[in-house]
Structures are given as structure tokens and as C-alpha cells.
Design a protein around this motif. Structure first.
Motif, PDB file in Angstrom:
ATOM      1  N   ALA A  47       0.838  -1.196   0.000  1.00 49.55           N
ATOM      2  CA  ALA A  47       0.000   0.000   0.000  1.00 49.55           C
ATOM      3  C   ALA A  47       0.876   1.251   0.000  1.00 49.55           C
ATOM      4  CB  ALA A  47      -0.918   0.008   1.219  1.00 49.55           C
ATOM      5  N   ARG A  48       0.291   2.347  -0.461  1.00 49.26           N
ATOM      6  CA  ARG A  48       0.925   3.670  -0.376  1.00 49.26           C
ATOM      7  C   ARG A  48       0.035   4.561   0.475  1.00 49.26           C
ATOM      8  NH1 ARG A  48       4.841   4.859  -4.428  1.00 49.26           N
ATOM      9  NH2 ARG A  48       4.177   7.034  -4.555  1.00 49.26           N
ATOM     10  N   LEU A  49       0.621   5.117   1.520  1.00 43.64           N
ATOM     11  CA  LEU A  49      -0.117   5.952   2.470  1.00 43.64           C
ATOM     12  C   LEU A  49       0.495   7.344   2.500  1.00 43.64           C
ATOM     13  CD1 LEU A  49      -0.287   3.466   5.501  1.00 43.64           C
ATOM     14  CD2 LEU A  49      -1.948   3.704   3.638  1.00 43.64           C
ATOM     15  N   ALA A  50      -0.347   8.341   2.657  1.00 43.23           N
ATOM     16  CA  ALA A  50       0.114   9.703   2.896  1.00 43.23           C
ATOM     17  C   ALA A  50       0.014   9.960   4.396  1.00 43.23           C
ATOM     18  CB  ALA A  50      -0.738  10.702   2.122  1.00 43.23           C
ATOM     19  N   ILE A  51       1.146  10.314   5.010  1.00 41.40           N
ATOM     20  CA  ILE A  51       1.201  10.450   6.462  1.00 41.40           C
ATOM     21  C   ILE A  51       1.729  11.831   6.817  1.00 41.40           C
ATOM     22  CG2 ILE A  51       2.154   9.502   8.600  1.00 41.40           C
ATOM     23  CD1 ILE A  51       2.468   6.833   7.238  1.00 41.40           C
ATOM     24  N   ARG A  52       1.061  12.482   7.775  1.00 43.98           N
ATOM     25  CA  ARG A  52       1.517  13.770   8.265  1.00 43.98           C
ATOM     26  C   ARG A  52       2.878  13.616   8.957  1.00 43.98           C
ATOM     27  NH1 ARG A  52      -1.042  18.197   6.116  1.00 43.98           N
ATOM     28  NH2 ARG A  52      -3.303  18.096   6.400  1.00 43.98           N
ATOM     29  N   PRO A  53       3.736  14.646   8.888  1.00 41.72           N
ATOM     30  CA  PRO A  53       5.019  14.581   9.597  1.00 41.72           C
ATOM     31  C   PRO A  53       4.796  14.381  11.103  1.00 41.72           C
ATOM     32  CG  PRO A  53       4.995  16.400   8.036  1.00 41.72           C
ATOM     33  CD  PRO A  53       3.593  15.870   8.091  1.00 41.72           C
ATOM     34  N   GLU A  54       5.667  13.626  11.717  1.00 41.36           N
ATOM     35  CA  GLU A  54       5.631  13.356  13.150  1.00 41.36           C
ATOM     36  C   GLU A  54       4.327  12.681  13.577  1.00 41.36           C
ATOM     37  OE1 GLU A  54       8.294  13.678  14.951  1.00 41.36           O
ATOM     38  OE2 GLU A  54       9.316  14.508  13.212  1.00 41.36           O
ATOM     39  N   ALA A  55       3.772  11.849  12.704  1.00 39.10           N
ATOM     40  CA  ALA A  55       2.547  11.120  13.042  1.00 39.10           C
ATOM     41  C   ALA A  55       2.691   9.660  12.616  1.00 39.10           C
ATOM     42  CB  ALA A  55       1.333  11.754  12.355  1.00 39.10           C
ATOM     43  N   ALA A  56       1.868   8.809  13.240  1.00 40.63           N
ATOM     44  CA  ALA A  56       1.770   7.392  12.862  1.00 40.63           C
ATOM     45  C   ALA A  56       3.137   6.715  12.810  1.00 40.63           C
ATOM     46  CB  ALA A  56       1.047   7.249  11.533  1.00 40.63           C
ATOM     47  N   HIS A  57       3.874   6.811  13.906  1.00 40.17           N
ATOM     48  CA  HIS A  57       5.235   6.267  13.927  1.00 40.17           C
ATOM     49  C   HIS A  57       5.246   4.750  13.777  1.00 40.17           C
ATOM     50  CE1 HIS A  57       6.874  10.187  14.890  1.00 40.17           C
ATOM     51  NE2 HIS A  57       5.984  10.310  15.862  1.00 40.17           N
ATOM     52  N   ALA A  58       4.235   4.073  14.304  1.00 36.92           N
ATOM     53  CA  ALA A  58       4.195   2.617  14.181  1.00 36.92           C
ATOM     54  C   ALA A  58       4.066   2.193  12.725  1.00 36.92           C
ATOM     55  CB  ALA A  58       3.028   2.054  15.007  1.00 36.92           C
ATOM     56  N   LEU A  59       3.240   2.916  11.961  1.00 34.73           N
ATOM     57  CA  LEU A  59       3.114   2.633  10.531  1.00 34.73           C
ATOM     58  C   LEU A  59       4.404   2.971   9.789  1.00 34.73           C
ATOM     59  CD1 LEU A  59      -0.507   3.856   9.684  1.00 34.73           C
ATOM     60  CD2 LEU A  59       0.360   1.525   9.508  1.00 34.73           C
ATOM     61  N   ARG A  60       4.999   4.110  10.111  1.00 32.39           N
ATOM     62  CA  ARG A  60       6.239   4.515   9.455  1.00 32.39           C
ATOM     63  C   ARG A  60       7.337   3.467   9.638  1.00 32.39           C
ATOM     64  NH1 ARG A  60       7.105   9.873   8.099  1.00 32.39           N
ATOM     65  NH2 ARG A  60       5.384  11.309   8.556  1.00 32.39           N
ATOM     66  N   SER A  61       7.398   2.907  10.849  1.00 33.38           N
ATOM     67  CA  SER A  61       8.477   1.965  11.140  1.00 33.38           C
ATOM     68  C   SER A  61       8.380   0.693  10.313  1.00 33.38           C
ATOM     69  CB  SER A  61       8.461   1.616  12.630  1.00 33.38           C
ATOM     70  OG  SER A  61       7.291   0.882  12.971  1.00 33.38           O
TER      71      SER A  61
END
Length: 323
Positions: A249-263
């Protein structure tokens, strides 16, 4: 039945906190569950030996409570002579104020949401409100059923009881293929797959093993028949297990948010104030729930099936919230 050391300590705390004046060793021995009570049938030697054993145990328990910070107070008063008593002052036994960080409050919110609808649901929600009362964040609009389709439900709790009792259950079940129907099932096991709870059991009316997603159980679950009416199989056919549907999947994530997904993913691009993160998943519905749980800090871009599912669940949740 023998009482564990932990249960005995808890019984001692309750007894000493509820004592209006004090409790002597004899009173503690006679009333606190977990200590060996005096027996008139014992001979003198046995009685002395058992009393000495109790006093050693009580002294160890008293010292342990004090090391844990429980203020066990020794009460001496001329009115009682040499007879020493003990009590716990409730005013001194209060816990210090709790101070949670924003991240800790978020974890508590997820836990309370997961327990929503079961016996502990109201208690969990009330505790969360008290713990977060000092928060300076503005309250967010509640979106029931949007953030998590996998919260523990009354159905889960009752089916777990039925599995332990080996007793059949009856419930209304919503299926995409056959609509809503009454199912009578001998429950074998509950599995967590892709963030959702599944019941695997024997469908009595269809006389065949089946898998049921517990979030699709409607209304109440009722126990039927006698306990011990069936024996679950030792091995469960792999065909009954919930299937994973992996993808990217491709997700758009705000900066400094959703760290678990980013990792779990990789930043591959940016779009204005959004980071574009590519992430692998095994269950699309689990990733959908994770996106919804971020409250607007994450948008689903690809695959289209994921983006559509996120929008549909968000719209449905808003309709429920607005009545």
C-alpha cells in the motif's frame, strides 16, 4: 483450597484497612484467609508450633507490605496493656497523583476502546476519563465502529466461556454470501488474524466445520444444551483458518505522526505536507483500521480497494455519530 501468598497479602491489606481501631495477631489469624487458624483439637505442642509458624509468616508479610510502601502501623495504647495491634491508615495508603504523557494517554484510549462493550468496558472508559482529565487537548469527535472493527465484544467473552464449558452457542450472524441467519455452533477455538477475532467451530445445522468473524455476530449470544456436550478436535483443518491477502500500500502520512506505521514502511516521496510511505500488509482490513485510527493524520492512496474501504467506513461512522 490453598491460598497463594499474593492473595493472602491482599486479604491482609483489606482487613487492616477496614479495621476501625486495630487488629491483634490473634484477630488477624482468626479472620484473614490464608493464615492457619487455631484448632481446639490440637495438642499443646502442635498448637505452639502452629502459632509460631503463623507469627513468622505474619512478620514476613508485614515486612513485605512495608517494603512495598503499604503503611502498616503498629498500635500501642495503655488501654490495651501489652497487647499490640496493627492497622493501615487509609490516608497514608493513597497513591500519588498519576501524570500520563500524551503517548501514554493514547495507549490507554486504545485499551479502553478494545474493551468497549464487555464487562470491563464502563470501568475502562471511566478510568480513561479520569486519567485524561488533565489533558489540554481538545476532545475529538467520537466515531463509533470507525477506528477499530476488532474491539473485544460481549460475543467474544461469552464464546470464550462456552469454549471452556464445551457448550453450544446460538447467535444471529451476518454473512456477505447468505445474509443474516441464526447459527448454532459448537465452539472450538478463537483466533486473532489480521486484527480480527474469528470463531472456528462445528455448525450444528449444517453439520460441518465453519469459521465465523465475531464482529459479524448480531445481538446477543446464548448458551444452549449441557456443558461438556462435545470435544473439540485436536487438529483444526488449515482450510478453516482465516486467509491472509498480502499486498503493498501507499499511504500519505503527516510529519511526526503514525510512527508505528512509518516503522513498517519506507518513505518514497512527499506531497506538500504529507510523506508518502510504502508499506507491505498481510490483511487489508487491518491496515484500513490502522488508517482510520489515526484520525485524519493518515490517508490511503493505494490500492484503490483500501482507499475505498477507508472512505466507506469513515462515512458510515460519521452517520452513526450524527444520528
Amino acid at each position: 483450597m490453598a491460598v497463594s501468598a499474593e492473595e493472602r497479602l491482599l486479604n491482609l491489606i483489606i482487613a487492616l484497612m477496614h479495621s476501625r481501631v486495630r487488629m491483634t495477631k490473634d484477630e488477624i489469624r482468626a479472620s484473614v484467609e490464608g493464615y492457619d487458624r487455631d484448632d481446639p483439637s490440637w495438642d499443646e505442642a502442635t498448637s505452639k508450633r502452629r502459632k509460631a509458624t503463623f507469627e513468622r509468616m505474619f512478620e514476613r508479610d508485614k515486612d513485605k507490605l512495608r517494603r512495598l510502601g503499604v503503611p502498616v502501623v503498629t498500635v500501642r495504647h495503655q488501654a490495651y496493656g501489652d497487647d499490640i495491634g496493627y492497622r493501615i491508615d487509609p490516608a497514608q495508603a493513597k497513591l500519588p497523583p498519576l501524570d500520563f504523557t500524551a503517548a501514554e494517554r493514547a495507549v490507554l484510549a486504545l485499551a479502553a476502546d478494545y474493551w468497549h462493550g464487555v464487562t470491563l468496558g464502563d470501568d475502562a472508559r471511566q478510568a480513561l476519563v479520569k486519567a485524561a482529565s488533565a489533558s489540554t487537548h481538545a476532545p475529538a469527535e467520537a466515531l463509533p465502529f470507525a477506528a477499530l472493527s476488532t474491539r473485544l465484544t460481549d460475543a467474544t467473552a461469552l464464546v470464550l466461556e462456552a469454549i471452556q464449558l464445551r457448550q453450544a452457542v446460538t447467535f444471529e450472524y451476518a454473512s456477505a454470501s447468505s445474509g443474516t441467519a441464526t447459527r448454532q455452533v459448537q465452539p472450538w477455538k478463537i483466533l486473532l488474524s489480521g486484527g480480527a477475532e474469528y470463531l472456528i467451530g462445528h455448525d450444528v445445522d449444517r453439520d460441518a466445520p465453519r469459521t465465523f468473524r465475531l464482529s459479524r455476530v448480531l445481538g446477543e449470544v446464548s448458551l444452549n444444551g449441557e456443558p461438556g456436550a462435545f470435544t473439540p478436535p485436536g487438529d483444526i483443518d488449515a482450510a478453516l483458518l482465516p486467509n491472509a491477502h498480502p499486498g503493498t500500500a501507499r499511504l500519505a502520512i503527516r510529519p511526526e505522526a503514525a510512527h508505528a506505521l512509518r516503522s513498517r514502511g519506507t518513505v518514497v516521496d512527499t506531497d506538500g505536507d504529507w510523506d508518502i510511505v510504502q508499506i507491505d500488509y498481510r490483511h487489508l482490513d487491518q491496515l484500513r483500521d490502522e488508517v482510520l485510527a489515526r484520525g485524519g493524520a493518515v490517508r490511503a492512496l493505494e490500492p484503490q480497494e483500501l482507499a475505498d474501504a477507508v472512505r466507506a467506513h469513515a462515512r458510515a461512522a460519521l452517520e452513526v455519530a450524527r444520528g
